[in-house]
Design a protein around this motif. Structure first.
Motif, PDB file in Angstrom:
ATOM      1  N   GLN A   1      -5.772   4.143 -17.500  1.00  0.00           N
ATOM      2  CA  GLN A   1      -5.182   5.184 -17.121  1.00  0.00           C
ATOM      3  C   GLN A   1      -6.192   5.570 -15.740  1.00  0.00           C
ATOM      4  N   MET A   2      -5.381   5.729 -14.574  1.00  0.00           N
ATOM      5  CA  MET A   2      -6.011   6.250 -13.456  1.00  0.00           C
ATOM      6  C   MET A   2      -5.645   7.576 -12.862  1.00  0.00           C
ATOM      7  N   ASP A   3      -6.232   8.525 -12.579  1.00  0.00           N
ATOM      8  CA  ASP A   3      -6.083   9.765 -11.954  1.00  0.00           C
ATOM      9  C   ASP A   3      -6.376   9.657 -10.429  1.00  0.00           C
ATOM     10  N   GLY A   4      -5.865  10.525  -9.733  1.00  0.00           N
ATOM     11  CA  GLY A   4      -6.185  10.556  -8.489  1.00  0.00           C
ATOM     12  C   GLY A   4      -5.141  10.489  -7.270  1.00  0.00           C
ATOM     13  N   GLU A   5      -5.473  10.487  -6.254  1.00  0.00           N
ATOM     14  CA  GLU A   5      -4.283  10.423  -5.261  1.00  0.00           C
ATOM     15  C   GLU A   5      -4.365   8.845  -4.670  1.00  0.00           C
ATOM     16  N   LEU A   6      -3.339   8.320  -4.102  1.00  0.00           N
ATOM     17  CA  LEU A   6      -3.324   7.016  -3.524  1.00  0.00           C
ATOM     18  C   LEU A   6      -2.481   7.326  -2.124  1.00  0.00           C
ATOM     19  N   LYS A   7      -3.079   6.942  -0.986  1.00  0.00           N
ATOM     20  CA  LYS A   7      -2.385   7.248   0.167  1.00  0.00           C
ATOM     21  C   LYS A   7      -1.954   5.780   0.795  1.00  0.00           C
ATOM     22  N   ILE A   8      -1.282   5.316   1.158  1.00  0.00           N
ATOM     23  CA  ILE A   8      -0.611   4.203   1.933  1.00  0.00           C
ATOM     24  C   ILE A   8      -0.127   4.449   3.358  1.00  0.00           C
TER      25      ILE A   8
END
Length: 128
Positions: free
Chosen positions: A112-119
């Protein structure tokens, strides 16, 4: 204090089916629900989840099998099995240790990963 809602006949059947394998989707199908997502919805309803919790407590009291009992006996199996050098004993010890590790949350099958991913996609110079 609001009165707890009673279960419908189908919800009661779902609870009985759920206690077989603790699989909400399968229990919903066996209880006659056509929507495969209904099981996940049912276990979140307060009256259904309370009925499940009550039935699990009754089962625990009746069988006298608790998490502590299971863990204690798995530990005993592992300890006794490790005293031997034969393959069947090794397999029993390995399985007992695996189950104990899972109980302790040592082996995660999902992450489980939390956070924000910007591409950012760079298409290069579009004026070529």
């Amino acid at each position: 204090m609001p009165k707890a809602r009673t279960l419908t006949a189908r919800q009661a059947r779902f609870v009985e089916e759920y206690l077989i394998d603790l699989n909400a989707t399968a229990a919903a199908a066996r209880a006659g629900y056509k929507d495969p997502n209904k099981g996940r919805q049912l276990v979140t309803k307060s009256n259904v989840s309370q009925a499940i919790a009550d039935r699990l407590k009754e089962r625990q009291a009746r069988t006298e099998i608790t998490q502590d009992w299971v863990v204690k006996n798995l530990k005993e199996v592992a300890e006794r099995s490790m005293e031997h050098e034969d393959a069947p004993y090794f397999q029993a010890a390995n399985k007992a240790l695996e189950l104990l590790g899972k109980h302790l949350g040592m082996f995660r099958e999902s992450v489980q990963m939390d956070g924000e991913l910007k591409i950012q996609i760079d298409y290069g110079d579009s004026q070529g």
